[in-house]
Design a protein around this motif. Sequence first.
Motif, mmCIF file in Angstrom:
data_model
loop_
_atom_site.group_PDB
_atom_site.id
_atom_site.type_symbol
_atom_site.label_atom_id
_atom_site.label_comp_id
_atom_site.label_asym_id
_atom_site.label_seq_id
_atom_site.Cartn_x
_atom_site.Cartn_y
_atom_site.Cartn_z
ATOM 1 N N SER A 84 -4.215 6.509 -0.756
ATOM 2 C CA SER A 84 -4.992 5.255 -1.471
ATOM 3 C C SER A 84 -5.592 4.514 -0.411
ATOM 4 O O SER A 84 -6.657 3.688 -0.601
ATOM 5 C CB SER A 84 -3.939 4.379 -2.144
ATOM 6 O OG SER A 84 -2.985 3.639 -1.125
ATOM 7 N N LYS A 85 -5.081 4.533 1.144
ATOM 8 C CA LYS A 85 -5.781 3.767 1.879
ATOM 9 C C LYS A 85 -7.299 4.330 2.189
ATOM 10 O O LYS A 85 -8.271 3.594 2.884
ATOM 11 C CB LYS A 85 -4.977 3.899 3.188
ATOM 12 C CG LYS A 85 -3.707 3.157 3.128
ATOM 13 C CD LYS A 85 -2.978 3.522 4.572
ATOM 14 C CE LYS A 85 -1.454 2.746 4.264
ATOM 15 N NZ LYS A 85 -0.760 3.045 5.931
ATOM 16 N N ARG B 44 0.788 -1.224 -0.270
ATOM 17 C CA ARG B 44 0.045 0.027 0.092
ATOM 18 C C ARG B 44 0.929 1.453 0.007
ATOM 19 O O ARG B 44 0.382 2.514 -0.072
ATOM 20 C CB ARG B 44 -0.907 0.062 1.264
ATOM 21 C CG ARG B 44 -2.018 -1.067 1.055
ATOM 22 C CD ARG B 44 -2.805 -0.916 -0.183
ATOM 23 N NE ARG B 44 -3.592 -2.353 -0.259
ATOM 24 C CZ ARG B 44 -4.326 -2.324 -1.466
ATOM 25 N NH1 ARG B 44 -4.226 -1.493 -2.398
ATOM 26 N NH2 ARG B 44 -5.099 -3.295 -1.512
ATOM 27 N N LEU C 22 -13.352 1.454 -2.962
ATOM 28 C CA LEU C 22 -13.790 0.895 -4.472
ATOM 29 C C LEU C 22 -15.154 0.220 -4.403
ATOM 30 O O LEU C 22 -15.912 0.304 -3.470
ATOM 31 C CB LEU C 22 -12.729 -0.373 -4.851
ATOM 32 C CG LEU C 22 -11.435 -0.186 -5.037
ATOM 33 C CD1 LEU C 22 -10.490 -1.232 -5.213
ATOM 34 C CD2 LEU C 22 -10.960 1.026 -5.649
ATOM 35 N N ARG D 203 -8.064 -0.138 -10.864
ATOM 36 C CA ARG D 203 -9.261 0.414 -10.188
ATOM 37 C C ARG D 203 -9.190 1.526 -9.441
ATOM 38 O O ARG D 203 -10.024 2.526 -9.038
ATOM 39 C CB ARG D 203 -10.295 -0.845 -9.683
ATOM 40 C CG ARG D 203 -10.953 -1.663 -10.635
ATOM 41 C CD ARG D 203 -11.651 -2.872 -9.974
ATOM 42 N NE ARG D 203 -10.857 -3.559 -9.188
ATOM 43 C CZ ARG D 203 -11.358 -3.900 -7.785
ATOM 44 N NH1 ARG D 203 -12.430 -3.269 -7.365
ATOM 45 N NH2 ARG D 203 -10.476 -4.615 -6.965
ATOM 46 N N GLN D 204 -7.982 1.221 -8.526
ATOM 47 C CA GLN D 204 -7.599 2.312 -7.742
ATOM 48 C C GLN D 204 -7.134 3.649 -8.327
ATOM 49 O O GLN D 204 -7.494 4.842 -7.794
ATOM 50 C CB GLN D 204 -6.462 1.857 -6.830
ATOM 51 C CG GLN D 204 -6.695 1.023 -5.558
ATOM 52 C CD GLN D 204 -5.436 0.574 -4.881
ATOM 53 O OE1 GLN D 204 -4.322 1.040 -5.201
ATOM 54 N NE2 GLN D 204 -5.916 0.206 -3.569
ATOM 55 N N LEU E 73 -9.457 5.342 -0.199
ATOM 56 C CA LEU E 73 -10.173 5.089 -1.275
ATOM 57 C C LEU E 73 -11.162 3.880 -1.298
ATOM 58 O O LEU E 73 -10.644 2.841 -0.598
ATOM 59 C CB LEU E 73 -9.392 4.786 -2.724
ATOM 60 C CG LEU E 73 -8.375 5.919 -3.086
ATOM 61 C CD1 LEU E 73 -7.430 5.509 -4.032
ATOM 62 C CD2 LEU E 73 -9.017 7.074 -3.473
ATOM 63 N N ASP F 90 -6.750 -4.732 -9.286
ATOM 64 C CA ASP F 90 -6.824 -3.827 -8.360
ATOM 65 C C ASP F 90 -6.315 -2.424 -8.423
ATOM 66 O O ASP F 90 -6.836 -1.469 -8.060
ATOM 67 C CB ASP F 90 -6.237 -4.668 -7.085
ATOM 68 C CG ASP F 90 -6.880 -5.970 -6.386
ATOM 69 O OD1 ASP F 90 -8.212 -5.991 -6.943
ATOM 70 O OD2 ASP F 90 -6.173 -6.559 -5.889
ATOM 71 N N GLN F 91 -5.189 -2.408 -9.056
ATOM 72 C CA GLN F 91 -4.303 -1.315 -9.188
ATOM 73 C C GLN F 91 -5.036 -0.310 -10.117
ATOM 74 O O GLN F 91 -5.262 0.982 -9.747
ATOM 75 C CB GLN F 91 -2.900 -1.683 -9.590
ATOM 76 C CG GLN F 91 -2.212 -2.282 -8.518
ATOM 77 C CD GLN F 91 -2.266 -3.663 -8.677
ATOM 78 O OE1 GLN F 91 -3.255 -4.310 -9.273
ATOM 79 N NE2 GLN F 91 -1.286 -4.480 -8.184
ATOM 80 N N GLU G 158 -14.256 2.933 -11.931
ATOM 81 C CA GLU G 158 -14.101 3.492 -10.619
ATOM 82 C C GLU G 158 -14.131 4.926 -10.827
ATOM 83 O O GLU G 158 -14.489 6.061 -9.876
ATOM 84 C CB GLU G 158 -13.033 3.101 -10.074
ATOM 85 C CG GLU G 158 -13.078 1.485 -9.617
ATOM 86 C CD GLU G 158 -13.887 1.109 -8.397
ATOM 87 O OE1 GLU G 158 -14.516 2.173 -7.853
ATOM 88 O OE2 GLU G 158 -14.397 -0.105 -8.503
ATOM 89 N N ALA H 108 -10.593 5.254 -9.114
ATOM 90 C CA ALA H 108 -11.073 5.710 -7.492
ATOM 91 C C ALA H 108 -10.467 6.951 -7.041
ATOM 92 O O ALA H 108 -11.055 7.958 -6.624
ATOM 93 C CB ALA H 108 -10.957 4.701 -6.585
ATOM 94 N N ALA H 109 -9.094 7.085 -7.334
ATOM 95 C CA ALA H 109 -8.367 8.279 -6.986
ATOM 96 C C ALA H 109 -8.663 9.396 -7.709
ATOM 97 O O ALA H 109 -9.264 10.496 -7.106
ATOM 98 C CB ALA H 109 -6.854 7.965 -7.155
#
Length: 734
Positions: A177-178, A11, A182, A119-120, A180, A116-117, A80, A123-124
Amino acid sequence: MADGFTTGASRRDFLKVSAAAGGLMLSFSLAGKAGAEGQAGAKINAYVTIAPDGVVSIVSKNPEIGQGVKTSLPMMIAEELDVDWAQVRTVQADGDPATYGRQFAGGSAATPLHFDQLRQVGAAGRAMLITAAAKDWGVDPATCTTASGVVFHKASGRKASYGALAAKAATLPAPDSKTLKLKDPKTYKIIGKPHAQVDTPAIVTGKPLFGIDVQVPGMLYATFEKAPVFGAKVKSADLAAAMAVKGVRKAFIVDGGTELNGLLPGVAVVADSWWAARKGREKLNIQWAEHPTSMQSTAAYDAAAAAFAKTGPQRTERADGDVDGALKSAAKTVSAAYAYPFIAHAALEPQNCTAHFKDGKLEIWAPTQNPEPGRQLVAKTLGIAPEAIALHMIRCGGGFGRRLSNDYMVEAAWIAREAGAPVKLLWTREDDLRHDFYRPAGWHHLSAGLDANGTVVAWKNHFVTLGDGKGQPAPSARMAPHEFPARFVPNFRYDLSLIPTGVPTGPLRAPGSNAYAFVMQSFIDELAHAAGADPIDFQLKLLGDQGLIGTPGKDAYDAGRMRGVLKRVREVAPWGKPLAKRPAGVRAGRGVACYFSHLGYFAEVVEASVGPDGAIKVDKVWVVADVGRQIVNPSGALNQVQGSVIDGLSAALNQKITIVDGAAAEANFDAYPLLRMADAPPVVVDFLITDYPPTGLGEPALPPVLPALTNAIFAATGVRVRRLPVDNERLKSA
């Protein structure tokens, strides 16, 4: 091309934003625990640009070879980000490891490495746009929502488009990122919905898109002839005769080296048109120097494999229990020898590359699966810094592992430097088939023992494969000691012998598995019939009640997931039901096979008919796939599975590369046919959704179809196919 990828990530990530193109550009970097092919520390990067009019441009970082990542990777971000897919425009990245980290197409790795990455990333971006709107409105960001590229504040009735917010959002600090959150997959609007590949309109209308279509100002055309025997040097060539052809600008000998995946010796012809270069090449009258590989042949390899069967193996790779004792005491034993040939990738677009060398710098336009190793190879060969090379990734007209090697790239770069002008190098079909990195040939000498209950108590496999002459298997010829059914049979031995080869080998779609599945699953079918058992019941019994065995990322195998696809394929296919009546003399049967490859669990049933003349018709194929909890793009997923099945059937029915006097004998599709549309069967695909991380689909559907077909042929005719491609003569009615 390993079967294990670590998809978890630390993370400790880095988010940065900057104003670009009048809108928001979001860059996201994440250092994973493991990169492709076990390379630790591989970074994943993505960029999103939002224009004032709300159009969202999303960069696809990996090469597009037909597997659909130019569509599926941006889909992950767009979901996202919470925009409509109609708002999205995708952009192909250049080869730029400093920005994007490892860029490659292979190993069915795009989804497991990026789901995963990426989608982040979306989301960001969404969080930053919400923050920008909340600041304007003086409200808590937590009270804002988004939909279709718009931020809403329900309490006040205000709303703002992403395009209007983009410039301000670009000035804000990146979110941790923590923090965020999803989306719940139940709310997905893009992921899980079928979308055509973004390049489809250009493909069906014939617009320039592929490497073969590249045009740059002042461009010349080149051909490059190499020796039929891999790596042989040029003894002499009539350069003057080539230069005498109208339109030919230059003809010259390239000394080259000895590395089969680098710049090999040959003769280049550069001309105003490719046709002129081709005609000049025909005048070269090249004489080639002697080379030790000219003493090698398929016939010699077959003889060496047969000799090893008599003399015994060179070494043992795995030994569990007492195999010889268990075979001796078994109620029934079965022995068989299996073999498969070299095969070529046969992508419809032959190898090509465009290059321009000027003032010590090089610009390359390449349809490559593996851009950065190509850049490094060119830099080393030309003696320039990698930083002096600009690399544009162009869509590939098929790859299947062939374009993981970049020999055509270094050839184009060398020729362009010598020509002093931009040059497009284009191989002929004959070049492409005769200078491949072939799927290695292999030979297996098998014995197994069954107890009185039909349980497999012993398994012995003496695998004869090709070697590098230094005691190691040739590229892509290595079989792991845990290959199924290892660990499922108490007395198990895997022996190995190596035949030195000078023929280039390499990964081909589902490397290793595309051959081993044919052998293992065909022999298991033999054992099922010897035990008088239904083949699916026999497979389930062999798998037992075990769950996950081995270590994730190394040698993990989930027997429960394999049982799941086997049980499902029995329901989806008409397994055990009567076959439809065929014309007189036509025999029919169904066969089943399963295999684990590239993190995917697949079971497949083939129904096939065999005519009195031995001609085979594949009537239908049923596929059940377990690739985890999420299918990113169902349209692309269906395409990949069906394409894999067609690819596997082509190999089983038609394809082999024969080495004669050190050279490939087959040169074009008349001798190396692909399955034609009229012969392609219906392929029914069923995705078994399970609670596991999503994995890729480019490769794992291929391996089981080969043994499912050959097992169907046995069910129809009683003739066991133990050597590929299928010999129709053996299937003729008596």
